[in-house]
Design an enzyme around this catalytic site. Structure first.
Site, PDB file in Angstrom:
ATOM      1  N   HIS A   1     -14.905  66.262 -26.199  1.00  0.00           N
ATOM      2  CA  HIS A   1     -15.013  67.361 -27.559  1.00  0.00           C
ATOM      3  C   HIS A   1     -16.290  67.593 -27.404  1.00  0.00           C
ATOM      4  O   HIS A   1     -17.140  66.615 -27.741  1.00  0.00           O
ATOM      5  CB  HIS A   1     -14.066  66.771 -28.652  1.00  0.00           C
ATOM      6  CG  HIS A   1     -14.300  67.544 -29.984  1.00  0.00           C
ATOM      7  ND1 HIS A   1     -13.188  67.367 -30.761  1.00  0.00           N
ATOM      8  CD2 HIS A   1     -15.224  68.384 -30.375  1.00  0.00           C
ATOM      9  CE1 HIS A   1     -13.413  68.354 -31.867  1.00  0.00           C
ATOM     10  NE2 HIS A   1     -14.731  68.653 -31.699  1.00  0.00           N
TER      11      HIS A   1
ATOM     12  N   HIS B   1     -20.138  67.912 -27.959  1.00  0.00           N
ATOM     13  CA  HIS B   1     -20.956  67.222 -29.101  1.00  0.00           C
ATOM     14  C   HIS B   1     -22.580  67.343 -28.569  1.00  0.00           C
ATOM     15  O   HIS B   1     -22.560  67.331 -27.245  1.00  0.00           O
ATOM     16  CB  HIS B   1     -20.646  65.885 -29.487  1.00  0.00           C
ATOM     17  CG  HIS B   1     -20.522  64.866 -28.196  1.00  0.00           C
ATOM     18  ND1 HIS B   1     -19.281  65.136 -27.479  1.00  0.00           N
ATOM     19  CD2 HIS B   1     -21.241  64.078 -27.549  1.00  0.00           C
ATOM     20  CE1 HIS B   1     -19.091  64.058 -26.471  1.00  0.00           C
ATOM     21  NE2 HIS B   1     -20.455  63.618 -26.549  1.00  0.00           N
TER      22      HIS B   1
ATOM     23  N   HIS C   1     -25.954  65.611 -28.730  1.00  0.00           N
ATOM     24  CA  HIS C   1     -26.578  64.401 -29.095  1.00  0.00           C
ATOM     25  C   HIS C   1     -28.213  64.945 -29.654  1.00  0.00           C
ATOM     26  O   HIS C   1     -28.667  65.596 -28.975  1.00  0.00           O
ATOM     27  CB  HIS C   1     -26.710  63.466 -27.852  1.00  0.00           C
ATOM     28  CG  HIS C   1     -25.793  62.801 -27.310  1.00  0.00           C
ATOM     29  ND1 HIS C   1     -25.484  61.768 -27.461  1.00  0.00           N
ATOM     30  CD2 HIS C   1     -24.735  63.493 -26.355  1.00  0.00           C
ATOM     31  CE1 HIS C   1     -24.199  61.315 -26.806  1.00  0.00           C
ATOM     32  NE2 HIS C   1     -23.861  62.379 -26.002  1.00  0.00           N
TER      33      HIS C   1
HETATM   34  P1  5GP Z   1     -20.821  61.141 -24.497  1.00  0.00           P
HETATM   35  O1  5GP Z   1     -21.034  60.039 -23.634  1.00  0.00           O
HETATM   36  O2  5GP Z   1     -19.492  61.835 -24.317  1.00  0.00           O
HETATM   37  O3  5GP Z   1     -21.954  62.400 -24.114  1.00  0.00           O
HETATM   38  O4  5GP Z   1     -20.871  60.687 -25.993  1.00  0.00           O
HETATM   39  C1  5GP Z   1     -19.989  60.197 -26.655  1.00  0.00           C
HETATM   40  C2  5GP Z   1     -20.702  59.499 -27.753  1.00  0.00           C
HETATM   41  O5  5GP Z   1     -19.803  59.075 -28.592  1.00  0.00           O
HETATM   42  C3  5GP Z   1     -21.521  57.973 -27.214  1.00  0.00           C
HETATM   43  O6  5GP Z   1     -22.671  57.999 -27.327  1.00  0.00           O
HETATM   44  C4  5GP Z   1     -20.514  56.867 -27.853  1.00  0.00           C
HETATM   45  O7  5GP Z   1     -21.422  55.781 -28.511  1.00  0.00           O
HETATM   46  C5  5GP Z   1     -20.102  57.834 -29.036  1.00  0.00           C
HETATM   47  N1  5GP Z   1     -18.933  57.277 -29.722  1.00  0.00           N
HETATM   48  C6  5GP Z   1     -17.965  57.181 -29.214  1.00  0.00           C
HETATM   49  N2  5GP Z   1     -16.794  56.416 -29.929  1.00  0.00           N
HETATM   50  C7  5GP Z   1     -17.363  56.637 -31.312  1.00  0.00           C
HETATM   51  C8  5GP Z   1     -16.650  56.582 -32.434  1.00  0.00           C
HETATM   52  O8  5GP Z   1     -15.601  55.824 -32.748  1.00  0.00           O
HETATM   53  N3  5GP Z   1     -17.662  56.733 -33.565  1.00  0.00           N
HETATM   54  C9  5GP Z   1     -18.764  57.274 -33.369  1.00  0.00           C
HETATM   55  N4  5GP Z   1     -19.463  57.376 -34.292  1.00  0.00           N
HETATM   56  N5  5GP Z   1     -19.347  57.317 -32.333  1.00  0.00           N
HETATM   57  C10 5GP Z   1     -18.537  57.286 -30.977  1.00  0.00           C
HETATM   58 ZN    ZN Z   2     -11.306  67.150 -30.200  1.00  0.00          ZN
END
Ligand code: 5GP
Ligand code: ZN
Length: 119
Positions: free
Chosen positions: A103, A105, A107
């Protein structure tokens, strides 16, 4: 509007209030909350309420939404006092880039020196 929410999606569940989360900011289109595993003193996630799995799934109609996400990151950076020192914004797209939540996002990382290139 396709794929508005997905019941299997962690961030859709957070947005729906099913998981306890403190929102740093929210409006009709976006929510912002702290990353559960912060990689910097400021590490927040700017997340559209609409479920869009990856950057590859963006449509022209989403251009405004992505602009709002980017500008919101800059506004939060300003509010946190990290604008002048500098900060990083990152969209990871698909597994090879480390995307773990499908989904989109944005950072926002800051509050310390950040090296380049990323790992
Ligand atoms: P991605 O790796 O997809 O770019 O980033 C996903 C981010 O979501 C990671 O930095 C991870 O730490 C964060 N994340 C995963 N699960 C949760 C959650 O349940 N709550 C929050 N606040 N962050 C989450
Ligand atoms: Zn979603």
């Amino acid at each position: 509007m396709p794929n508005t929410t997905s019941p299997e999606c962690l961030f859709c569940r957070i947005i729906a209030g099913e998981l306890p989360t403190t929102f740093v900011y929210q409006d009709s289109r976006l929510v912002v909350f702290d990353d559960i595993n912060p990689q910097a003193p400021t590490h927040v996630l700017i997340v559209p309420r609409q479920h869009i799995a990856t950057l590859n799934d963006l449509r022209k109609d989403d251009d405004g939404l992505v602009g709002e996400m980017t500008r919101r990151a800059a506004m939060i950076a300003r509010d946190r006092g990290i604008s002048s020192a500098g900060y990083r914004t990152v969209f990871n797209c698909n597994q090879g880039a480390g995307q773990t939540v499908f989904h989109i996002h944005l950072h926002l990382l800051g509050g310390r020196s950040l090296t380049w290139p990323p790992g």
